[in-house]
Design a protein around this motif. Structure first.
Motif, PDB file in Angstrom:
ATOM      1  N   SER A   1      52.653  66.589 106.353  1.00 60.81           N
ATOM      2  CA  SER A   1      53.260  66.907 104.749  1.00 60.81           C
ATOM      3  C   SER A   1      53.495  65.083 104.314  1.00 60.81           C
ATOM      4  O   SER A   1      54.513  64.714 105.386  1.00 60.81           O
ATOM      5  CB  SER A   1      54.423  67.165 104.948  1.00 60.81           C
ATOM      6  OG  SER A   1      55.620  66.938 105.439  1.00 60.81           O
ATOM      7  N   ALA A   2      53.046  64.734 103.321  1.00 59.38           N
ATOM      8  CA  ALA A   2      53.966  63.185 102.838  1.00 59.38           C
ATOM      9  C   ALA A   2      53.636  63.108 101.675  1.00 59.38           C
ATOM     10  O   ALA A   2      52.541  64.054 101.256  1.00 59.38           O
ATOM     11  CB  ALA A   2      53.176  62.395 103.731  1.00 59.38           C
ATOM     12  N   SER A   3      54.192  62.299 100.705  1.00 58.11           N
ATOM     13  CA  SER A   3      54.133  62.337  99.450  1.00 58.11           C
ATOM     14  C   SER A   3      52.763  62.090  99.222  1.00 58.11           C
ATOM     15  O   SER A   3      51.558  60.698  99.924  1.00 58.11           O
ATOM     16  CB  SER A   3      54.196  61.007  98.598  1.00 58.11           C
ATOM     17  OG  SER A   3      53.981  59.657  99.518  1.00 58.11           O
ATOM     18  N   PRO A   4      52.096  62.105  97.730  1.00 58.37           N
ATOM     19  CA  PRO A   4      50.494  61.012  98.371  1.00 58.37           C
ATOM     20  C   PRO A   4      50.278  60.414  98.083  1.00 58.37           C
ATOM     21  O   PRO A   4      48.856  59.433  98.328  1.00 58.37           O
ATOM     22  CB  PRO A   4      50.561  61.949  96.353  1.00 58.37           C
ATOM     23  CG  PRO A   4      51.374  63.448  96.547  1.00 58.37           C
ATOM     24  CD  PRO A   4      51.862  62.690  97.260  1.00 58.37           C
ATOM     25  N   LYS A   5      50.908  58.890  98.049  1.00 54.96           N
ATOM     26  CA  LYS A   5      50.768  57.277  97.917  1.00 54.96           C
ATOM     27  C   LYS A   5      51.093  57.452  99.611  1.00 54.96           C
ATOM     28  O   LYS A   5      50.794  56.484  99.806  1.00 54.96           O
ATOM     29  CB  LYS A   5      52.541  57.303  97.383  1.00 54.96           C
ATOM     30  CG  LYS A   5      52.221  56.032  97.254  1.00 54.96           C
ATOM     31  CD  LYS A   5      53.902  55.310  96.366  1.00 54.96           C
ATOM     32  CE  LYS A   5      53.873  53.129  96.243  1.00 54.96           C
ATOM     33  NZ  LYS A   5      54.653  53.012  95.249  1.00 54.96           N
ATOM     34  N   ALA A   6      51.377  58.043  99.682  1.00 52.04           N
ATOM     35  CA  ALA A   6      51.424  57.924 101.341  1.00 52.04           C
ATOM     36  C   ALA A   6      50.463  57.127 102.386  1.00 52.04           C
ATOM     37  O   ALA A   6      50.311  57.679 102.729  1.00 52.04           O
ATOM     38  CB  ALA A   6      52.961  58.190 102.079  1.00 52.04           C
ATOM     39  N   ARG A   7      50.318  58.641 101.562  1.00 49.69           N
ATOM     40  CA  ARG A   7      48.962  59.006 101.969  1.00 49.69           C
ATOM     41  C   ARG A   7      47.710  58.491 101.564  1.00 49.69           C
ATOM     42  O   ARG A   7      46.840  58.185 102.730  1.00 49.69           O
ATOM     43  CB  ARG A   7      48.292  61.186 102.316  1.00 49.69           C
ATOM     44  CG  ARG A   7      49.594  62.045 102.697  1.00 49.69           C
ATOM     45  CD  ARG A   7      48.916  63.190 102.285  1.00 49.69           C
ATOM     46  NE  ARG A   7      49.049  63.114 101.897  1.00 49.69           N
ATOM     47  CZ  ARG A   7      48.175  64.956 100.695  1.00 49.69           C
ATOM     48  NH1 ARG A   7      47.203  65.336 101.567  1.00 49.69           N
ATOM     49  NH2 ARG A   7      48.845  65.158 100.023  1.00 49.69           N
ATOM     50  N   ALA A   8      47.626  58.093 100.455  1.00 49.57           N
ATOM     51  CA  ALA A   8      46.171  57.041 100.250  1.00 49.57           C
ATOM     52  C   ALA A   8      46.954  55.604 100.645  1.00 49.57           C
ATOM     53  O   ALA A   8      46.052  55.399 100.865  1.00 49.57           O
ATOM     54  CB  ALA A   8      46.665  57.065  98.657  1.00 49.57           C
ATOM     55  N   GLY A   9      47.838  54.999 101.160  1.00 51.12           N
ATOM     56  CA  GLY A   9      48.500  54.213 101.539  1.00 51.12           C
ATOM     57  C   GLY A   9      47.477  53.943 103.033  1.00 51.12           C
ATOM     58  O   GLY A   9      46.961  53.433 103.629  1.00 51.12           O
ATOM     59  N   ALA A  10      47.611  55.487 103.587  1.00 49.42           N
ATOM     60  CA  ALA A  10      47.373  55.240 105.105  1.00 49.42           C
ATOM     61  C   ALA A  10      45.730  55.622 105.306  1.00 49.42           C
ATOM     62  O   ALA A  10      45.530  55.244 105.919  1.00 49.42           O
ATOM     63  CB  ALA A  10      48.069  56.604 106.058  1.00 49.42           C
ATOM     64  N   LEU A  11      45.402  56.366 104.072  1.00 46.15           N
ATOM     65  CA  LEU A  11      43.353  55.868 103.954  1.00 46.15           C
ATOM     66  C   LEU A  11      43.296  54.793 103.970  1.00 46.15           C
ATOM     67  O   LEU A  11      41.993  54.582 104.675  1.00 46.15           O
ATOM     68  CB  LEU A  11      43.797  56.926 102.996  1.00 46.15           C
ATOM     69  CG  LEU A  11      41.965  57.450 102.498  1.00 46.15           C
ATOM     70  CD1 LEU A  11      41.264  57.994 103.695  1.00 46.15           C
ATOM     71  CD2 LEU A  11      42.143  58.107 101.901  1.00 46.15           C
ATOM     72  N   ALA A  12      44.430  53.875 103.302  1.00 46.89           N
ATOM     73  CA  ALA A  12      43.073  52.341 102.285  1.00 46.89           C
ATOM     74  C   ALA A  12      43.136  51.419 104.150  1.00 46.89           C
ATOM     75  O   ALA A  12      42.451  50.886 103.779  1.00 46.89           O
ATOM     76  CB  ALA A  12      44.609  52.216 101.891  1.00 46.89           C
ATOM     77  N   VAL A  13      44.669  51.960 104.779  1.00 47.96           N
ATOM     78  CA  VAL A  13      44.226  50.757 105.725  1.00 47.96           C
ATOM     79  C   VAL A  13      43.197  51.968 106.849  1.00 47.96           C
ATOM     80  O   VAL A  13      42.655  50.505 107.410  1.00 47.96           O
ATOM     81  CB  VAL A  13      45.916  51.201 106.933  1.00 47.96           C
ATOM     82  CG1 VAL A  13      45.731  50.934 108.260  1.00 47.96           C
ATOM     83  CG2 VAL A  13      47.145  51.037 105.863  1.00 47.96           C
ATOM     84  N   LEU A  14      43.088  52.949 107.747  1.00 46.78           N
ATOM     85  CA  LEU A  14      41.916  53.115 107.811  1.00 46.78           C
ATOM     86  C   LEU A  14      41.142  53.090 107.260  1.00 46.78           C
ATOM     87  O   LEU A  14      39.481  52.389 108.096  1.00 46.78           O
ATOM     88  CB  LEU A  14      41.590  54.906 107.963  1.00 46.78           C
ATOM     89  CG  LEU A  14      43.602  55.026 108.638  1.00 46.78           C
ATOM     90  CD1 LEU A  14      43.502  56.919 108.707  1.00 46.78           C
ATOM     91  CD2 LEU A  14      43.585  54.560 109.894  1.00 46.78           C
ATOM     92  N   CYS A  15      40.475  53.078 105.906  1.00 39.05           N
ATOM     93  CA  CYS A  15      39.131  52.850 105.285  1.00 39.05           C
ATOM     94  C   CYS A  15      39.089  51.139 105.621  1.00 39.05           C
ATOM     95  O   CYS A  15      37.954  50.468 105.349  1.00 39.05           O
ATOM     96  CB  CYS A  15      38.700  52.851 104.023  1.00 39.05           C
ATOM     97  SG  CYS A  15      38.524  54.913 104.096  1.00 39.05           S
ATOM     98  N   ALA A  16      40.140  50.191 105.466  1.00 41.52           N
ATOM     99  CA  ALA A  16      39.949  48.114 104.879  1.00 41.52           C
ATOM    100  C   ALA A  16      39.012  48.528 107.023  1.00 41.52           C
ATOM    101  O   ALA A  16      38.599  47.783 107.019  1.00 41.52           O
ATOM    102  CB  ALA A  16      41.109  48.382 105.350  1.00 41.52           C
ATOM    103  N   MET A  17      39.902  48.697 107.982  1.00 39.45           N
ATOM    104  CA  MET A  17      39.275  48.896 108.997  1.00 39.45           C
ATOM    105  C   MET A  17      37.504  49.420 109.436  1.00 39.45           C
ATOM    106  O   MET A  17      37.554  48.954 110.504  1.00 39.45           O
ATOM    107  CB  MET A  17      40.064  49.854 110.549  1.00 39.45           C
ATOM    108  CG  MET A  17      39.648  49.400 112.355  1.00 39.45           C
ATOM    109  SD  MET A  17      39.414  47.709 112.110  1.00 39.45           S
ATOM    110  CE  MET A  17      38.450  47.746 114.119  1.00 39.45           C
ATOM    111  N   SER A  18      37.997  50.281 109.119  1.00 45.22           N
ATOM    112  CA  SER A  18      35.799  50.533 108.915  1.00 45.22           C
ATOM    113  C   SER A  18      35.431  50.040 108.469  1.00 45.22           C
ATOM    114  O   SER A  18      34.063  49.656 108.862  1.00 45.22           O
ATOM    115  CB  SER A  18      36.141  52.267 108.114  1.00 45.22           C
ATOM    116  OG  SER A  18      36.881  53.038 109.246  1.00 45.22           O
ATOM    117  N   LEU A  19      35.506  49.305 107.415  1.00 43.76           N
ATOM    118  CA  LEU A  19      35.070  48.769 106.163  1.00 43.76           C
ATOM    119  C   LEU A  19      34.691  47.505 106.834  1.00 43.76           C
ATOM    120  O   LEU A  19      33.321  46.782 107.063  1.00 43.76           O
ATOM    121  CB  LEU A  19      35.174  47.920 105.016  1.00 43.76           C
ATOM    122  CG  LEU A  19      35.113  47.063 104.428  1.00 43.76           C
ATOM    123  CD1 LEU A  19      34.329  46.985 103.384  1.00 43.76           C
ATOM    124  CD2 LEU A  19      36.128  46.644 103.502  1.00 43.76           C
TER     125      LEU A  19
END
Length: 479
Positions: A2-20
């Motif tokens: 569980s985490a706030s939508p903002k925190a999860r969105a930030g984590a997703l951005a990091v994961l996608c940046a590496m994949s990019l």
């Protein structure tokens, strides 16, 4: 988790940046290979290792990296892999010799494997609900498509303007920024520790087996294929006998996991094969240069990105991944058949553009849904291993597609050369390759129709649950 939508969105951005970064790097390098060969004195055969060295290391370490993420925390493995990838990019950019560059590419592959192996598992745990997970997978697929689109064009521009070393050096500031953001934003997961199951002999066997297998595929090497079979058989035996195996055979014994990833192999064999063969078709049959080829390809990744970001999540949330996947595979089959039917003197807008749009629509809905099905039923403690397994299937599929379709095209072209212009013979070879790719899609479609009917529930785990804290100052520091 569980985490706030903002925190999860930030984590997703990091994961996608590496994949990019990973996708961007692969397409940029593909465009720059001729300049690298000229400047460092590679032979025609040796220059292939600029690509294959990365692929062998990447595929060989994925399963090990996925299990390591389960045991020590996916965020630690991700940051370690990102750090290795960034340092290796610096080495590649300043490589004075061919051997140094190949060593750097192997190191890049190792770092990419560590980071990529845990990405899908982290996304699944970040977004457990079907609709939100579909949206997250759509964002993930969008970054993949964006990397492919940007890489083809950016690779030509950077190589022509500043030289090929820049295509590696550009990763350094990006990698550093993503590493710092990841240290702050990623969930701090606490695994049970390496003592609970990091089987080093098993890790060596599976890495050697997968590396030998990918080498055998990309180089058509029977000796390497035999070695791969022996290493993998030894790995299975080791897992049966080890007190703390690297991979629990109860997980690999699940039919759904194996069948779903067989479909993943076929889908990615088609996708990577299409990208490679179509690039050759555009250059050698239609007469485009490298920069023109990148522009010609742009419609497909742009459509993939838009569909995966805005359309696929809604369709998947409403109908579920399996119906969406069936529709995507049907579109993919139609698109590849249209490529197969292109004439020897095609018009871009009349003959090439329509199948490129169809392929973009198809891949945009197919990839997120097939990944969701491949990850279905994974227990929290196993998501790293299942993610690594799925990533391995993707890489093996890409290598399989490149190898098989290239051999088919070359063989058919050689058989058609007598008494006809070269461009006609090339057209025959590439058309046959596209027909084989259509066979890959048809096989994947049959698998989904007959073998993937109902997703399993997550298996019950005896291991302690994973805990996480977002941006928590009290969380354990990165190591």
């Amino acid at each position: 988790m569980s985490a706030s939508p903002k925190a999860r969105a930030g984590a997703l951005a990091v994961l996608c940046a590496m994949s990019l970064m990973i996708v961007l790097d692969s397409t940029i390098v593909a465009v720059a290979v001729p300049d690298i060969q000229r400047d460092l004195g590679f032979s025609d055969a040796g220059v292939a290792w600029v690509v294959n060295g990365y692929l062998v290391a990447f595929a060989g370490l994925l399963l090990f990296a996925g299990r390591l993420g389960d045991l020590v925390g996916a965020w630690r493995v991700f940051l370690a892999g990102l750090g290795v990838f960034t340092v290796a990019s610096l080495l590649c950019g300043f490589a004075p010799t061919a051997g140094t560059l190949i060593a750097g590419r192997f190191l890049q592959g190792a770092g990419g494997a560590l980071a990529a192996a845990v990405v899908l598992g982290m996304i699944v745990r970040l977004f457990p609900g079907p609709e939100e997970q579909a949206r997250a997978m759509g964002v993930y697929s969008f970054t993949q498509a964006g990397g492919a689109a940007t890489g083809f064009v950016l690779g030509g521009v950077l190589t022509d303007a500043l030289g090929w070393p820049v295509i590696f050096l550009i990763n350094v500031p990006i990698g550093l920024a993503v590493w710092l953001a990841g240290r702050r934003l990623l969930p701090r997961e606490a695994g049970p520790g390496v003592g609970r199951g990091l089987d080093l002999p098993g890790a060596l066997l599976i890495t050697a087996g997968l590396s030998s297998g990918v080498y055998a595929i990309v180089n058509t090497a029977p000796v390497a294929a035999t070695a791969a079979v022996l290493f993998l058989a030894g790995f299975v035996l080791r897992q049966r006998l080890a007190r703390r195996p690297l991979i629990a055979l109860r997980v690999l014994a699940r039919p759904w996991l194996l069948i779903a990833n067989a479909a993943v192999v076929l889908v990615f064999a088609t996708g990577m094969g299409f990208q490679f063969m179509n690039a050759l078709f555009v250059q050698r049959v239609m007469g485009y240069d490298a920069f023109g080829t990148g522009l010609a390809f742009l419609p497909t990744p742009i459509v993939i990105g838009l569909v995966s970001l805005f359309v696929a999540p809604r369709l998947t949330g409403r109908f579920g991944p399996r119906p969406v996947l069936l529709g995507g595979l049907a579109l993919l089959f139609a698109g590849v058949l249209l490529l197969h039917r292109m004439p020897a003197a095609p018009s871009y807008w009349a003959d090439m553009f329509p199948p490129l749009i169809i392929m973009g629509l198809a891949v945009g809905v197919t990839v997120p849904s097939i990944i969701m099905l491949a990850m279905a039923g994974a227990a929290p403690a196993d998501t790293g291993m299942v993610s690594g397994f799925s990533n391995t299937a993707q890489q093996a599929g890409g290598a399989l597609g490149l190898s098989v379709l290239a051999i088919v095209a070359a063989t058919r072209t050689a058989a058609s050369e007598a008494g006809v212009p070269e461009v006609v013979a090339l057209h025959v070879g590439y058309s046959q390759a596209f027909l084989v790719a259509a066979g890959f899609v048809l096989a994947a479609l049959l698998i989904v129709i007959f073998a993937l009917r109902r997703a399993p529930a997550p298996a019950v785990q005896a291991e302690p649950p994973v805990t996480a804290a977002f941006g928590n100052a009290a969380a354990p520091p990165a190591r």
